[in-house]
Design an enzyme around this catalytic site. Structure first.
Site, PDB file in Angstrom:
ATOM      1  N   GLU A   1       0.834  -1.193   0.000  1.00 55.83           N
ATOM      2  CA  GLU A   1       0.000   0.000   0.000  1.00 55.83           C
ATOM      3  C   GLU A   1       0.874   1.250   0.000  1.00 55.83           C
ATOM      4  O   GLU A   1       0.799   2.091  -0.902  1.00 55.83           O
ATOM      5  CB  GLU A   1      -0.897  -0.022   1.234  1.00 55.83           C
ATOM      6  CG  GLU A   1      -1.672   1.252   1.511  1.00 55.83           C
ATOM      7  CD  GLU A   1      -2.249   1.225   2.919  1.00 55.83           C
ATOM      8  OE1 GLU A   1      -3.475   1.049   3.023  1.00 55.83           O
ATOM      9  OE2 GLU A   1      -1.489   1.379   3.896  1.00 55.83           O
TER      10      GLU A   1
ATOM     11  N   ASP B   1     -10.135   1.867   6.050  1.00 54.66           N
ATOM     12  CA  ASP B   1     -10.034   1.567   4.624  1.00 54.66           C
ATOM     13  C   ASP B   1     -11.048   2.371   3.823  1.00 54.66           C
ATOM     14  O   ASP B   1     -10.745   2.901   2.752  1.00 54.66           O
ATOM     15  CB  ASP B   1     -10.292   0.068   4.378  1.00 54.66           C
ATOM     16  CG  ASP B   1      -9.022  -0.728   4.148  1.00 54.66           C
ATOM     17  OD1 ASP B   1      -7.974  -0.316   4.674  1.00 54.66           O
ATOM     18  OD2 ASP B   1      -9.093  -1.771   3.476  1.00 54.66           O
TER      19      ASP B   1
END
Length: 380
Positions: free
Chosen positions: A64, A261
């Protein structure tokens, strides 16, 4: 008509009256803090030609953050840092054998030792997009720096693993064209849906893969309409293919609410609205979200069910939430929408970058919002 066609990247910061010289000074300050400040940086150089981004809350390097860092670098014309991050990724995170051959291990220790041998698809899609942009901005080099070839190979693995005797599982569901939370699983993560990337993959991926990504772009825009609550605009961290929140507790917890998220969903919709003008109804979600959170920052305090019911779980990344809502304001068009958007953009502008152990995720989302809201998150 989006920026892909008209090359017009909206500068909302300037639109609301912030002088351009102040905007550029803020970007310069943020880059210095994020990449180079000895106490607050996320980026660390190692050896002669590598570097990594550290998740400061978990003391590891994640695909990420690594792929985010590459996207920031290509947007900011920081080729040396881009190449360092990419080489670290290929050296330590890339898997060249086994079920996940062709993917990247989602978490490594900062010395390069793998913490896991599974991938996280948001990393792969950001790697591929950043690599295509690097190819177009700087030109392809040799070996792993032949950026366009590397991007095409990543995307090929993402949709073809499991075919013709190839081991492993794809990162997209080949029937409904939705990206998966992890390969081989039967649900998705709304914040992984990046139709603005898929439109470009449909132009630049291997020729046999382009139709798939064109369909994925449309599928993701349709999906985001259903995944974002019709009143609040909130989406779940994990969700079913029909857009309903994940309705079961997994081994590592429950992720059917609006939490860390999920903040990225509004930001992604905002960026897509700038790059492309294809609105399937998803572009109204950030406006609903801004209305739900109201006229002050008091509501940015906890986790919520997507219908707006608060839980007793406190917010972990408040700056990340404010940043992504502000980036979502890129969808605003009418005077009423702009009045609402202006409040959120000013709140974002007045927030300092986060310090301390949990600064990684917040400051990544802050950097993307700063680039997007200033018209500097562009297609190359």
């Amino acid at each position: 008509m989006g920026a892909f066609e008209n090359k017009n990247y909206r500068n909302l910061l300037k639109e609301i009256g912030i002088p351009e010289e102040e905007i550029q000074a803020r970007i310069k300050e943020a880059v210095q803090t994020f990449f180079y400040d000895e106490n607050e940086r996320i980026y660390h150089e190692t050896g002669a030609d590598m570097g990594y981004l550290c998740d400061t809350g978990n003391n590891d390097a994640r695909t990420e953050g690594m792929s985010y860092g590459m996207m920031m670098c290509v947007q900011l014309d920081m080729k040396e840092e881009f190449d360092r991050i990419w080489k670290w990724s290929k050296t330590y995170m890339f898997m060249d054998e086994g079920e996940n051959e062709g993917y990247f291990a989602w978490s490594c220790q900062t010395n390069g030792t793998k913490n896991a041998y599974g991938p996280a698809p948001d990393g792969e899609e950001f790697y591929a997009m950043a690599l295509f942009f690097a190819s177009h901005r700087w030109g392809d080099g040799e070996g792993i720096f032949e950026y366009s070839r590397e991007a095409k190979e990543i995307l090929s693995a993402c949709i073809h693993k499991g075919e013709n005797g190839r081991v492993g599982y794809p990162m997209w569901n080949r029937d409904n064209h939705q990206i998966l939370f992890v390969p081989g699983i039967d649900f998705t993560d709304p914040s992984y849906h990046l139709p603005q990337f898929y439109e470009l993959f449909a132009l630049w991926a291997n020729e046999e893969d382009r139709d798939f990504f064109k369909k994925a772009a449309a599928a993701s825009r349709d999906y985001l309409v259903t995944a974002c609550h019709k009143e609040t605009g909130l989406s779940a961290e994990y969700a079913n293919f029909d857009g309903t929140p994940m309705d079961k507790e997994l081994a590592w917890g429950y992720y059917g609410n609006f939490y860390s998220d999920a903040y990225r969903t509004a930001a992604n919709i905002g960026l897509d609205s700038v790059w492309f003008s294809d609105d399937h109804g998803q572009q109204s979600a950030p406006i609903r979200m801004m209305k739900f959170f109201g006229t002050d920052l008091e509501a940015v305090r906890c986790e919520y069910k997507i219908d707006g019911t608060p839980t007793d779980r406190p917010v972990l990344h408040p700056l990340g939430l404010v940043s992504t809502i502000a980036q979502g304001a890129l969808v605003a068009k009418t005077p009423e929408e702009m009045e609402l958007a202006t409040k959120w953009i000013k709140w974002f502008w007045n927030q300092p970058m986060r310090k301390g152990v949990r600064r990684y995720y917040d400051n990544c989302l802050y950097m993307f919002a700063l680039l997007a809201l200033s018209g500097n998150y562009r297609i190359y």
